[in-house]
Scaffold this motif. Structure first.
Motif, PDB file in Angstrom:
ATOM      1  N   MET A   1       0.840  -1.196   0.000  1.00  0.00           N
ATOM      2  CA  MET A   1       0.000   0.000   0.000  1.00  0.00           C
ATOM      3  C   MET A   1       0.868   1.236   0.000  1.00  0.00           C
ATOM      4  SD  MET A   1      -3.140  -0.941   0.033  1.00  0.00           S
ATOM      5  CE  MET A   1      -4.018   0.502   0.659  1.00  0.00           C
ATOM      6  N   LYS A   2       0.381   2.288  -0.625  1.00  0.00           N
ATOM      7  CA  LYS A   2       1.142   3.517  -0.626  1.00  0.00           C
ATOM      8  C   LYS A   2       0.214   4.698  -0.540  1.00  0.00           C
ATOM      9  CE  LYS A   2       1.339   4.048  -5.673  1.00  0.00           C
ATOM     10  NZ  LYS A   2       2.207   4.139  -6.839  1.00  0.00           N
ATOM     11  N   LYS A   3       0.789   5.812  -0.203  1.00  0.00           N
ATOM     12  CA  LYS A   3       0.027   7.047  -0.131  1.00  0.00           C
ATOM     13  C   LYS A   3       0.814   8.141  -0.804  1.00  0.00           C
ATOM     14  CE  LYS A   3      -2.406  10.044   3.139  1.00  0.00           C
ATOM     15  NZ  LYS A   3      -2.742  10.259   4.555  1.00  0.00           N
TER      16      LYS A   3
ATOM     17  N   ALA B   1      13.262  10.289   7.046  1.00  0.00           N
ATOM     18  CA  ALA B   1      13.265   8.857   7.330  1.00  0.00           C
ATOM     19  C   ALA B   1      14.408   8.569   8.291  1.00  0.00           C
ATOM     20  CB  ALA B   1      13.436   8.050   6.052  1.00  0.00           C
ATOM     21  N   THR B   2      14.096   7.967   9.417  1.00  0.00           N
ATOM     22  CA  THR B   2      15.091   7.687  10.441  1.00  0.00           C
ATOM     23  C   THR B   2      15.419   6.202  10.466  1.00  0.00           C
ATOM     24  OG1 THR B   2      14.267   9.532  11.781  1.00  0.00           O
ATOM     25  CG2 THR B   2      15.638   7.901  12.890  1.00  0.00           C
ATOM     26  N   GLY B   3      16.672   5.868  10.211  1.00  0.00           N
ATOM     27  CA  GLY B   3      17.108   4.473  10.160  1.00  0.00           C
ATOM     28  C   GLY B   3      17.127   3.956   8.735  1.00  0.00           C
ATOM     29  N   LYS B   4      18.015   3.027   8.454  1.00  0.00           N
ATOM     30  CA  LYS B   4      18.166   2.535   7.081  1.00  0.00           C
ATOM     31  C   LYS B   4      16.913   1.827   6.576  1.00  0.00           C
ATOM     32  CE  LYS B   4      22.129   1.070   5.451  1.00  0.00           C
ATOM     33  NZ  LYS B   4      23.326   0.244   5.115  1.00  0.00           N
ATOM     34  N   LYS B   5      16.217   1.112   7.448  1.00  0.00           N
ATOM     35  CA  LYS B   5      15.009   0.417   7.010  1.00  0.00           C
ATOM     36  C   LYS B   5      13.965   1.403   6.508  1.00  0.00           C
ATOM     37  CE  LYS B   5      11.631  -3.064   8.471  1.00  0.00           C
ATOM     38  NZ  LYS B   5      11.187  -3.952   9.575  1.00  0.00           N
ATOM     39  N   ALA B   6      13.759   2.503   7.232  1.00  0.00           N
ATOM     40  CA  ALA B   6      12.805   3.529   6.802  1.00  0.00           C
ATOM     41  C   ALA B   6      13.292   4.198   5.524  1.00  0.00           C
ATOM     42  CB  ALA B   6      12.623   4.562   7.908  1.00  0.00           C
ATOM     43  N   PHE B   7      14.566   4.502   5.470  1.00  0.00           N
ATOM     44  CA  PHE B   7      15.177   5.119   4.286  1.00  0.00           C
ATOM     45  C   PHE B   7      14.977   4.233   3.054  1.00  0.00           C
ATOM     46  CE2 PHE B   7      19.455   5.332   2.040  1.00  0.00           C
ATOM     47  CZ  PHE B   7      19.089   6.382   1.210  1.00  0.00           C
ATOM     48  N   MET B   8      15.247   2.949   3.203  1.00  0.00           N
ATOM     49  CA  MET B   8      15.079   2.023   2.086  1.00  0.00           C
ATOM     50  C   MET B   8      13.619   1.928   1.669  1.00  0.00           C
ATOM     51  SD  MET B   8      17.766  -0.984   3.242  1.00  0.00           S
ATOM     52  CE  MET B   8      17.408  -2.042   1.838  1.00  0.00           C
ATOM     53  N   GLY B   9      12.702   2.020   2.634  1.00  0.00           N
ATOM     54  CA  GLY B   9      11.276   1.975   2.313  1.00  0.00           C
ATOM     55  C   GLY B   9      10.859   3.122   1.414  1.00  0.00           C
ATOM     56  N   VAL B  10      11.361   4.328   1.717  1.00  0.00           N
ATOM     57  CA  VAL B  10      11.050   5.502   0.898  1.00  0.00           C
ATOM     58  C   VAL B  10      11.649   5.361  -0.492  1.00  0.00           C
ATOM     59  CG1 VAL B  10      11.434   7.974   0.630  1.00  0.00           C
ATOM     60  CG2 VAL B  10      10.824   7.063   2.861  1.00  0.00           C
ATOM     61  N   VAL B  11      12.917   4.993  -0.562  1.00  0.00           N
ATOM     62  CA  VAL B  11      13.608   4.888  -1.848  1.00  0.00           C
ATOM     63  C   VAL B  11      13.025   3.772  -2.703  1.00  0.00           C
ATOM     64  CG1 VAL B  11      15.817   4.382  -2.954  1.00  0.00           C
ATOM     65  CG2 VAL B  11      15.739   5.866  -0.948  1.00  0.00           C
TER      66      VAL B  11
ATOM     67  N   MET C   1      10.030   2.572  -2.774  1.00  0.00           N
ATOM     68  CA  MET C   1       8.733   2.926  -3.329  1.00  0.00           C
ATOM     69  C   MET C   1       8.868   3.997  -4.405  1.00  0.00           C
ATOM     70  SD  MET C   1       5.174   3.819  -1.401  1.00  0.00           S
ATOM     71  CE  MET C   1       4.891   2.065  -1.184  1.00  0.00           C
ATOM     72  N   ARG C   2       9.808   4.904  -4.208  1.00  0.00           N
ATOM     73  CA  ARG C   2       9.994   6.017  -5.146  1.00  0.00           C
ATOM     74  C   ARG C   2      10.637   5.564  -6.461  1.00  0.00           C
ATOM     75  NH1 ARG C   2       8.300  10.816  -7.058  1.00  0.00           N
ATOM     76  NH2 ARG C   2       9.985  12.243  -7.573  1.00  0.00           N
ATOM     77  N   TYR C   3      11.630   4.683  -6.366  1.00  0.00           N
ATOM     78  CA  TYR C   3      12.415   4.333  -7.546  1.00  0.00           C
ATOM     79  C   TYR C   3      12.320   2.866  -7.972  1.00  0.00           C
ATOM     80  CZ  TYR C   3      14.713   8.819  -6.723  1.00  0.00           C
ATOM     81  OH  TYR C   3      14.959  10.149  -6.535  1.00  0.00           O
ATOM     82  N   ARG C   4      11.869   1.994  -7.067  1.00  0.00           N
ATOM     83  CA  ARG C   4      11.945   0.570  -7.368  1.00  0.00           C
ATOM     84  C   ARG C   4      10.594  -0.121  -7.276  1.00  0.00           C
ATOM     85  NH1 ARG C   4      16.657  -1.992  -3.928  1.00  0.00           N
ATOM     86  NH2 ARG C   4      16.587  -3.525  -5.602  1.00  0.00           N
ATOM     87  N   GLY C   5       9.523   0.640  -7.455  1.00  0.00           N
ATOM     88  CA  GLY C   5       8.183   0.079  -7.405  1.00  0.00           C
ATOM     89  C   GLY C   5       7.844  -0.714  -8.652  1.00  0.00           C
TER      90      GLY C   5
END
Length: 225
Positions: free
Chosen positions: A1-3, A106-116, A118-122
């Protein structure tokens, strides 16, 4: 899911909960205050002293720091994601401020990876044939100690689709905080200050619980975008 967040409201000062990864007394100039865009996050004040350090270890560290920051662009543009993620620490704080969108933290690598991711690798990204370049220039190491560094560089992002077109997407600055851990430099904060509006970003649902904060750019002028 995304927003997907589309920003529309009134002007205000952006503030993120908790302390920023890099404390700074660096204040925006009158010129910077006149530039349209959401409130910028703090950046480190630069060293203009011209001081010469001839210590071999200091020089070796300087070269490693610059090489580490430069690798950001090459690795992301070539889609070398594992190597790219390895540039950042597990406790990295990633922040980006974009006009008429807002600020993502985004705080922490897991959160950072989640943003990236979804943005670039969806879905559909595996079919991408557009070449992007995250060009860096005017490197400035504002501060360097034996185990910490603050670096800023201009950013220019361009896009060259397979059909032969070309366009500049935006410009801005990259602001990096690095720490030397176990004999190696790693990025602990990466703040992107974007100059021009970009397409609204998709973010994971329940972002706050996943270490992702979003503060929209709620200025009146953004209603017209």
């Amino acid at each position: 899911m995304k927003k997907t967040f589309i920003t529309t409201a009134v002007a205000g000062v952006i503030s993120l909960s908790g302390s920023l990864a890099t404390a700074s007394d660096w204040k925006p100039t009158d010129f910077q205050k006149r530039i349209p865009g959401p409130a910028r996050l703090p950046m480190v004040e630069a060293d203009y002293s011209g001081t010469v350090n001839t210590d071999p270890q200091f020089i070796a560290d300087r070269l490693a720091i610059l090489n580490h920051v430069a690798a950001y662009s090459y690795l992301i543009d070539e889609g070398r994601w594992d190597e790219w993620y390895s540039l950042f620490s597990d406790d990295v704080v990633f922040e980006t401020t974009t006009p008429c969108f807002g600020t993502i933290r985004a705080t922490g690598k897991k959160a950072f990876m989640g943003v990236v991711d979804m943005r670039y690798r969806g879905p559909g990204s595996e079919k991408n044939t557009t070449m992007r370049r995250h060009t860096q220039g005017n490197y400035h190491v504002a501060k360097q100690t034996k185990d910490t560094a603050e670096v800023r560089t201009y950013m220019l992002i361009s896009s060259a689709p397979a059909d032969g077109g070309f366009k500049v997407l935006t410009s801005g600055t990259y602001n990096a905080t690095l720490k030397k851990r176990n004999g190696k430099w790693t990025i602990t904060r990466w703040y992107i200050e974007v100059d021009a509006p970009l397409k609204a970003s998709a973010l994971p649902e329940g972002g706050a619980a996943k270490g992702i904060e979003f503060i929209p750019d709620t200025r009146e002028m953004c209603k017209k975008k």
